[in-house]
Design a protein around this motif. Structure first.
Motif, mmCIF file in Angstrom:
data_model
loop_
_atom_site.group_PDB
_atom_site.id
_atom_site.type_symbol
_atom_site.label_atom_id
_atom_site.label_comp_id
_atom_site.label_asym_id
_atom_site.label_seq_id
_atom_site.Cartn_x
_atom_site.Cartn_y
_atom_site.Cartn_z
ATOM 1 N N SER A 1 0.823 -1.206 0.000
ATOM 2 C CA SER A 1 0.000 0.000 0.000
ATOM 3 C C SER A 1 0.860 1.262 0.000
ATOM 4 O O SER A 1 0.532 2.252 -0.666
ATOM 5 N N PHE A 2 1.958 1.232 0.740
ATOM 6 C CA PHE A 2 2.866 2.387 0.744
ATOM 7 C C PHE A 2 3.480 2.595 -0.639
ATOM 8 O O PHE A 2 3.701 3.741 -1.064
ATOM 9 N N SER A 3 3.787 1.520 -1.359
ATOM 10 C CA SER A 3 4.337 1.673 -2.703
ATOM 11 C C SER A 3 3.314 2.287 -3.642
ATOM 12 O O SER A 3 3.664 2.941 -4.624
ATOM 13 N N GLN A 4 2.027 2.085 -3.358
ATOM 14 C CA GLN A 4 0.967 2.659 -4.183
ATOM 15 C C GLN A 4 0.704 4.127 -3.854
ATOM 16 O O GLN A 4 0.262 4.886 -4.713
ATOM 17 N N MET A 5 0.990 4.526 -2.591
ATOM 18 C CA MET A 5 0.617 5.855 -2.129
ATOM 19 C C MET A 5 1.801 6.772 -1.844
ATOM 20 O O MET A 5 1.661 7.997 -1.816
ATOM 21 N N GLY A 6 2.961 6.205 -1.589
ATOM 22 C CA GLY A 6 4.104 7.003 -1.188
ATOM 23 C C GLY A 6 4.151 7.161 0.328
ATOM 24 O O GLY A 6 3.201 6.845 1.043
ATOM 25 N N TYR A 7 5.298 7.669 0.837
ATOM 26 C CA TYR A 7 5.493 7.790 2.277
ATOM 27 C C TYR A 7 4.451 8.684 2.942
ATOM 28 O O TYR A 7 3.782 8.296 3.902
ATOM 29 N N ALA A 8 4.327 9.906 2.450
ATOM 30 C CA ALA A 8 3.518 10.919 3.132
ATOM 31 C C ALA A 8 2.041 10.522 3.175
ATOM 32 O O ALA A 8 1.427 10.468 4.252
ATOM 33 N N TYR A 9 1.471 10.246 2.014
ATOM 34 C CA TYR A 9 0.056 9.875 1.976
ATOM 35 C C TYR A 9 -0.196 8.570 2.736
ATOM 36 O O TYR A 9 -1.226 8.410 3.394
ATOM 37 N N GLY A 10 0.751 7.643 2.615
ATOM 38 C CA GLY A 10 0.590 6.378 3.319
ATOM 39 C C GLY A 10 0.488 6.571 4.821
ATOM 40 O O GLY A 10 -0.401 6.009 5.477
ATOM 41 N N LEU A 11 1.379 7.370 5.389
ATOM 42 C CA LEU A 11 1.363 7.632 6.835
ATOM 43 C C LEU A 11 0.096 8.374 7.252
ATOM 44 O O LEU A 11 -0.539 8.033 8.259
ATOM 45 N N VAL A 12 -0.286 9.384 6.493
ATOM 46 C CA VAL A 12 -1.460 10.195 6.845
ATOM 47 C C VAL A 12 -2.728 9.338 6.834
ATOM 48 O O VAL A 12 -3.515 9.356 7.786
ATOM 49 N N MET B 1 -5.779 0.219 3.594
ATOM 50 C CA MET B 1 -5.562 0.773 4.931
ATOM 51 C C MET B 1 -6.879 0.899 5.688
ATOM 52 O O MET B 1 -6.930 0.699 6.905
ATOM 53 N N LEU B 2 -7.933 1.235 4.972
ATOM 54 C CA LEU B 2 -9.258 1.263 5.583
ATOM 55 C C LEU B 2 -9.625 -0.122 6.110
ATOM 56 O O LEU B 2 -10.131 -0.271 7.225
ATOM 57 N N TYR B 3 -9.323 -1.125 5.308
ATOM 58 C CA TYR B 3 -9.587 -2.508 5.697
ATOM 59 C C TYR B 3 -8.747 -2.907 6.908
ATOM 60 O O TYR B 3 -9.187 -3.708 7.743
ATOM 61 N N ALA B 4 -7.538 -2.339 7.015
ATOM 62 C CA ALA B 4 -6.645 -2.682 8.134
ATOM 63 C C ALA B 4 -7.272 -2.360 9.477
ATOM 64 O O ALA B 4 -6.969 -3.007 10.489
ATOM 65 N N PHE B 5 -8.161 -1.376 9.506
ATOM 66 C CA PHE B 5 -8.804 -0.992 10.770
ATOM 67 C C PHE B 5 -10.280 -1.399 10.773
ATOM 68 O O PHE B 5 -11.117 -0.726 11.371
ATOM 69 N N LEU C 1 -8.712 2.245 21.758
ATOM 70 C CA LEU C 1 -7.747 3.304 21.473
ATOM 71 C C LEU C 1 -6.326 2.788 21.708
ATOM 72 O O LEU C 1 -5.416 3.070 20.919
ATOM 73 N N ALA C 2 -6.154 2.008 22.775
ATOM 74 C CA ALA C 2 -4.848 1.402 23.032
ATOM 75 C C ALA C 2 -4.482 0.417 21.928
ATOM 76 O O ALA C 2 -3.309 0.292 21.538
ATOM 77 N N VAL C 3 -5.487 -0.290 21.397
ATOM 78 C CA VAL C 3 -5.255 -1.222 20.295
ATOM 79 C C VAL C 3 -4.751 -0.481 19.063
ATOM 80 O O VAL C 3 -3.836 -0.943 18.362
ATOM 81 N N VAL C 4 -5.333 0.676 18.783
ATOM 82 C CA VAL C 4 -4.928 1.460 17.615
ATOM 83 C C VAL C 4 -3.469 1.882 17.722
ATOM 84 O O VAL C 4 -2.700 1.764 16.752
ATOM 85 N N PHE C 5 -3.060 2.333 18.886
ATOM 86 C CA PHE C 5 -1.660 2.751 19.051
ATOM 87 C C PHE C 5 -0.719 1.554 18.986
ATOM 88 O O PHE C 5 0.408 1.665 18.486
ATOM 89 N N GLY D 1 -6.927 4.879 11.433
ATOM 90 C CA GLY D 1 -6.831 4.295 12.763
ATOM 91 C C GLY D 1 -7.642 5.079 13.781
ATOM 92 O O GLY D 1 -8.372 4.492 14.595
ATOM 93 N N LEU D 2 -7.548 6.396 13.737
ATOM 94 C CA LEU D 2 -8.300 7.235 14.674
ATOM 95 C C LEU D 2 -9.805 7.188 14.385
ATOM 96 O O LEU D 2 -10.624 7.198 15.313
ATOM 97 N N LEU D 3 -10.168 7.128 13.104
ATOM 98 C CA LEU D 3 -11.588 6.993 12.765
ATOM 99 C C LEU D 3 -12.135 5.657 13.268
ATOM 100 O O LEU D 3 -13.283 5.565 13.718
ATOM 101 N N GLY D 4 -11.303 4.626 13.192
ATOM 102 C CA GLY D 4 -11.705 3.338 13.729
ATOM 103 C C GLY D 4 -11.959 3.400 15.221
ATOM 104 O O GLY D 4 -12.948 2.845 15.727
ATOM 105 N N ALA D 5 -11.088 4.095 15.952
ATOM 106 C CA ALA D 5 -11.271 4.246 17.400
ATOM 107 C C ALA D 5 -12.558 5.013 17.707
ATOM 108 O O ALA D 5 -13.275 4.695 18.666
ATOM 109 N N TRP D 6 -12.868 6.013 16.899
ATOM 110 C CA TRP D 6 -14.085 6.803 17.134
ATOM 111 C C TRP D 6 -15.339 5.974 16.892
ATOM 112 O O TRP D 6 -16.298 6.029 17.672
ATOM 113 N N THR D 7 -15.354 5.190 15.820
ATOM 114 C CA THR D 7 -16.547 4.390 15.545
ATOM 115 C C THR D 7 -16.736 3.291 16.595
ATOM 116 O O THR D 7 -17.882 2.920 16.897
#
Length: 494
Positions: free
Chosen positions: A97-108, A270-274, A298-302, A114-120
């Motif tokens: 996935s990082f190779s498809q998106m690059g470093y910056a977009y991949g991290l963001v 990445m959406l699927y990852a969470f 939330l601890a799981v996400v971190f 991950g945070l959206l997953g914690a909120w839901t």
């Protein structure tokens, strides 16, 4: 065996604590402007006392059961189960996935999802306690050992259409996630030992998958969860260290984020990852302190960030755009005893995760056959055909990389992001429902209007970016690769 038959004790404990945890049911009810508010508080308190007195010792009071090797209903046990379910073979596909998106977009995107997953998950815990509160107020009682499920909670709050929609998306996504664990395990075994092709390894994997039918509930999964978390940590650490030791390949390139189809396919992965919190309700039912789960997740996400970010970044740094043609990170790392050890570790994890994802499917089939609260032997008879069917599907469509993206775009988006947030709107659409809420607004959300606005923005993002662009990209990628697909393929991408 007594402890094995008390898997629903966590459900009773959940009802027992709902008036004092997660914001306080009593306070929420006391805010009501209706004339029956005081009676509602009394009814809830009476139901709470009844739940405490009727709950089994193995679930709430029995130290011998709660401290056994297999049986675990503590908050830490719920973290172990959620962490084991959250990240598995995705740790091997995130470098892709990082190779498809690059470093910056991949991290963001990884951090945002991950945070959206914690909120839901927070919203899901809220809806769970609202449902339990309304059951208490209306005197609804489930049979002993009944385990509430996602679709039952959402359906109880939103009506039959909410029930049917949730059932379709959640159970189908969990069934396919279970299939993916079988496919991924066979693929990883092939990289460890190519004397057998992937289809032959799938036969072996399917036989071991049958062991899943003997696990009574999530409350009996302490050892399995420990194995799952440990094995994923080992695999992530291996990818990180092995990539740094290997160094960058000659002429490595890091183009990233050029092809829109690849970009949104990576984002969907990445959406699927969470998307592991489709089993949130079942986990809460198995724990004595379900109100703590919002902090647990939330601890799981971190934890997930600590495992995935270093391994994905380092692997992409070392191999760059080569990963565009290798969705499994093991395919680019040279054979070694350490790689074999990491493969065995991730296979152990996938075996544990298969048990977690298939369990809600078991529960649905048990309820349909009316043996859900009966002896384990009868439930096993219902479970075996489920595993055999999923095994057959895994043999028929052995290409889990593209399936991850399609599943993430069209199933996970609805099952774990859109449905909880839309159900929240429906549940609290009236002023009376908001005043009688079983959970108070969090301190950082001073008004219901702000809460609805925030949830609406998330739904809009998931619909447009996750389901819309992600769905388009996943299907396009699926079509691009379809020439290499083959039903019952002996060795896909070998």
């Amino acid at each position: 065996m007594a402890a094995m038959e008390e898997a629903a004790g966590g459900s009773a404990a959940a009802a027992a604590e709902q008036s004092v945890e997660l914001g306080g049911t009593a306070e929420g009810l006391s805010a009501s402007t209706t004339g029956n508010s005081s009676n509602g508080v009394v009814a809830t308190a009476a139901a709470t006392e009844h739940a405490l007195s009727s709950s089994s010792k193995g679930a709430v009071e029995g130290p011998s059961a709660s401290h056994s090797i297999w049986w675990g209903t503590s908050t830490f046990d719920s973290w172990l189960i959620a962490a084991a379910a959250q990240i598995g073979q995705v740790v091997l596909t995130l470098p892709y996935s990082f190779s498809q998106m690059g470093y910056a977009y991949g991290l963001v995107f990884l951090i945002v999802y991950g945070l959206l997953g914690a909120w839901t998950v927070y919203i899901l815990t809220w809806l769970y306690f609202e449902f339990k509160s309304r059951c208490s107020l209306h005197g609804k009682v489930y049979p002993p050992r009944h385990v509430l499920q996602y679709h039952e909670v959402i359906g109880g709050l939103t009506g039959k259409w909410g029930h049917y929609m949730t059932f379709f998306f959640v159970i189908l996504s969990l069934a396919l996630a279970s299939v993916i664990q079988l496919i991924a395990s066979a693929s990883d075994l092939y990289y460890a030992n190519d004397s057998l092709n992937k289809r032959q390894w799938e036969y072996v994997v399917g036989l071991f998958a049958l062991i899943s039918v003997i696990v009574p509930s999530f409350g009996h999964f302490r050892v399995g969860a420990i194995v799952g978390v440990s094995s994923t940590t080992i695999t992530g650490l291996y990818l990180f260290v092995a990539s740094l030791v290997h160094g960058q390949v000659s002429g490595v390139e890091h183009v990233g984020a050029v092809d829109k189809v690849q970009f949104f396919t990576g984002a969907t992965n990445m959406l699927y990852a969470f998307g592991g919190h489709a089993i949130t309700i079942e986990i809460m039912e198995a724990t004595r302190r379900p109100s703590k789960f919002k902090f647990v997740y939330l601890a799981v996400v971190f934890y997930t960030f600590s495992v995935t970010i270093p391994s994905a970044v380092s692997t992409y740094w070392a191999f760059g755009d080569i990963l565009l043609h290798r969705s499994n990170a093991f395919a680019v790392l040279p054979p070694s005893p350490w790689r074999t050890f990491a493969i065995v570790s991730i296979i152990l994890h996938q075996s544990m995760v298969f048990v977690l994802f298939v369990h809600p499917v078991f529960l649905v089939c048990e309820k349909f056959a009316k043996v859900h609260t009966r002896s384990l032997g009868l439930r096993i008879l219902v479970r075996i055909p489920v595993v055999l069917f999923l095994w057959f599907v895994a043999l028929a469509i052995p290409f889990f990389g593209p399936i991850n993206s399609v599943m993430g775009a069209f199933l996970v988006t609805f099952a774990v992001y859109i449905i909880p947030l839309v159900a929240f709107f429906v549940t609290y659409r009236t002023k009376t429902a908001r005043q009688n809420s079983a959970v108070k607004l969090p301190p950082f959300m001073p008004s219901w209007m702000l809460m609805f606005l925030f949830n609406g923005m998330i739904v809009l993002w998931i619909v447009i970016v996750g389901c819309g662009f992600g769905g388009w990209a996943s299907v396009t990628n699926f079509v691009r690769q379809i020439s290499s697909f083959g039903f019952f393929d002996k060795c896909y991408q070998c």
